[in-house]
Write an enzyme that holds these catalytic residues in place. Structure first.
Site, PDB file in Angstrom:
ATOM      1  N   LYS A   1       0.690  -1.242  -0.195  1.00 24.44           N
ATOM      2  CA  LYS A   1       0.116   0.028   0.027  1.00 24.44           C
ATOM      3  C   LYS A   1       0.983   1.278  -0.033  1.00 24.44           C
ATOM      4  O   LYS A   1       0.290   2.398  -0.746  1.00 24.44           O
ATOM      5  CB  LYS A   1      -0.961   0.050   1.249  1.00 24.44           C
ATOM      6  CG  LYS A   1      -2.039  -1.114   1.020  1.00 24.44           C
ATOM      7  CD  LYS A   1      -3.276  -0.746   2.071  1.00 24.44           C
ATOM      8  CE  LYS A   1      -3.782  -1.962   1.732  1.00 24.44           C
ATOM      9  NZ  LYS A   1      -4.592  -2.435   3.002  1.00 24.44           N
TER      10      LYS A   1
ATOM     11  N   LYS B   1      -7.280 -14.784  -9.107  1.00 22.24           N
ATOM     12  CA  LYS B   1      -8.498 -15.078  -8.274  1.00 22.24           C
ATOM     13  C   LYS B   1      -9.408 -13.848  -8.512  1.00 22.24           C
ATOM     14  O   LYS B   1      -8.853 -12.652  -8.739  1.00 22.24           O
ATOM     15  CB  LYS B   1      -8.054 -15.330  -7.012  1.00 22.24           C
ATOM     16  CG  LYS B   1      -7.425 -14.278  -5.939  1.00 22.24           C
ATOM     17  CD  LYS B   1      -7.479 -14.590  -4.421  1.00 22.24           C
ATOM     18  CE  LYS B   1      -7.043 -13.485  -3.738  1.00 22.24           C
ATOM     19  NZ  LYS B   1      -7.235 -13.561  -2.204  1.00 22.24           N
TER      20      LYS B   1
ATOM     21  N   LYS C   1     -11.665  -7.428  -5.733  1.00 23.87           N
ATOM     22  CA  LYS C   1     -12.174  -6.264  -6.130  1.00 23.87           C
ATOM     23  C   LYS C   1     -11.440  -5.235  -7.002  1.00 23.87           C
ATOM     24  O   LYS C   1     -12.002  -4.650  -7.868  1.00 23.87           O
ATOM     25  CB  LYS C   1     -12.282  -5.377  -4.637  1.00 23.87           C
ATOM     26  CG  LYS C   1     -13.679  -5.788  -3.999  1.00 23.87           C
ATOM     27  CD  LYS C   1     -13.725  -4.793  -2.771  1.00 23.87           C
ATOM     28  CE  LYS C   1     -13.128  -5.420  -1.706  1.00 23.87           C
ATOM     29  NZ  LYS C   1     -13.871  -5.602  -0.278  1.00 23.87           N
TER      30      LYS C   1
END
Ligand code: TRP
Length: 357
Positions: free
Chosen positions: A116, A222, A225
């Site tokens: 992040k 996979k 979002k």
């Protein structure tokens, strides 16, 4: 502890968007199944969502929709404690207290933080192969491109979520195992530093069997979002069908019993999760003898996904329309979650020397 006390299970999901089939098969459906056997606590992590500075009204909306999706998927407020993280203010105070025993170095070394922080600084993966250069970038970042301290202390907050409820079983995805490991370390450290035995060390919830990996529709990896490859529980039938029909495939099997490319294997994985064994078998043999038509497979897959999501979507919409119901559930959940949180916080304050005169 009395013998019939159930083990405390706790899990949270960040309020960053709608839930998809990956969340459903990987988490929700399993949570629903254990509600009778454990002291279950499920919450919407809104403080954690703040680490990426979301739009305030979007955040509020996301909290509400995740909650509705939890309930619609079968989490039962009569059986489980269902709450919003920020409705338990004890969490915020204990986060301050626990941070006094957490090293900034160990926080900076966690994979999720690096990821992040890299995003916040606009760096590519390769840029932080060298830790020293990466740290310099963080420290030297100008104030517009800062890596906020909340991002750094994300694991402290998550540890507090868990420890304040004295949870011992924490179902999490693979990407959260490192945070759980840190939680155990913080618990051990706190117990040892003060010579107390207040925190149990939580472990991942073992549901048995191989972990379920739900693939996305874009042919690789996979469902996630941020990947833009999701089937959402809330998707309307038309849009959902369109998405599935557009899923990536290949040019078709070129010879009998040909090995499957990743996009096709992924479609079969989804089919296995959503369809009946005879349907799966039918398409497997059609693939093996090269008579398969991917359009038929996708049409069937869309239909079978809708059999699962239709009732859930209808319940989501009913719940979202009923503000009073949501408010009642949250009030009740917050009361229950706060009881144990307040007890733990009192203990922690006392142990650390924050005592009443
Ligand atoms: N960090 C978790 C995630 O992103 C969400 C979370 C926050 C959580 N607090 C938690 C999960 C406590 C389990 C227990 O998925």
């Amino acid at each position: 502890m009395s013998e019939n006390k159930k083990e405390i299970v706790l899990s949270g999901i960040r309020a960053t968007g709608n839930l998809h089939l990956g969340n459903y098969f990987g988490a929700l459906r399993k949570f629903v199944a254990i509600q009778d056997d454990y002291d279950c606590n499920f919450f919407v992590a809104d403080y954690h969502a703040l680490t990426t500075n979301p739009d305030p009204s979007q955040l509020h909306h996301n909290v509400k929709s995740v909650l509705a999706e939890y309930l619609a998927a079968g989490l039962d407020p009569e059986k489980s404690t269902i709450f919003v993280q920020s409705d338990v203010p004890e969490v915020a105070e204990m986060y301050l207290l626990l941070n006094m025993h957490v090293g900034i170095g160990e926080l900076m070394r966690t994979a999720a933080f690096k990821d992040k922080a890299r995003k916040a600084l606009g760096l590519s993966q390769a840029d932080d192969d060298n830790d020293e250069a990466f740290e310099k970038q963080i420290i030297g970042a100008d104030t517009n491109k800062r890596v906020n301290a909340g991002l750094l202390t994300y694991p402290t907050l998550m540890a507090v979520d868990i420890l304040i409820q004295k949870a011992t079983k924490v179902p999490v995805g693979k990407d959260q195992l490192q945070h759980l490991e840190l939680t155990r370390r913080f618990a051990r450290r706190f117990n040892a530093f003060y010579g107390v035995d207040i925190f149990p060390e939580p472990t991942d919830f073992d549901f048995g069997g191989a972990p379920i990996k739900v693939p996305g529709l874009n042919g690789s990896g996979k469902m996630g979002k941020s990947e833009g490859n999701c089937v959402y529980l809330i998707d309307e039938p038309k849009a959902l069908t369109k998405k599935v029909m557009r899923a990536v495939t290949d040019e078709g099997p070129q010879s009998p019993n040909a090995p499957m490319s990743e996009p096709i294997a992924n479609l079969f994985t989804l089919l296995e999760l959503c369809s009946t064994p005879d349907v799966v078998e039918h398409f497997r043999s059609a693939y093996a003898d090269c008579s398969i038509r991917y359009g038929d497979l996708k049409k069937q897959l869309a239909e079978d996904i809708l059999k699962i999501t239709n009732p859930i979507r209808e319940r989501i919409n009913d719940i979202l329309a009923d503000e009073a119901y949501i408010a009642k559930i949250l009030k009740n959940g917050a009361e229950r979650a706060r009881q144990r949180a307040a007890d733990t916080l009192n203990e922690v304050r006392h142990i650390m020397g924050i005592r009443k005169f």
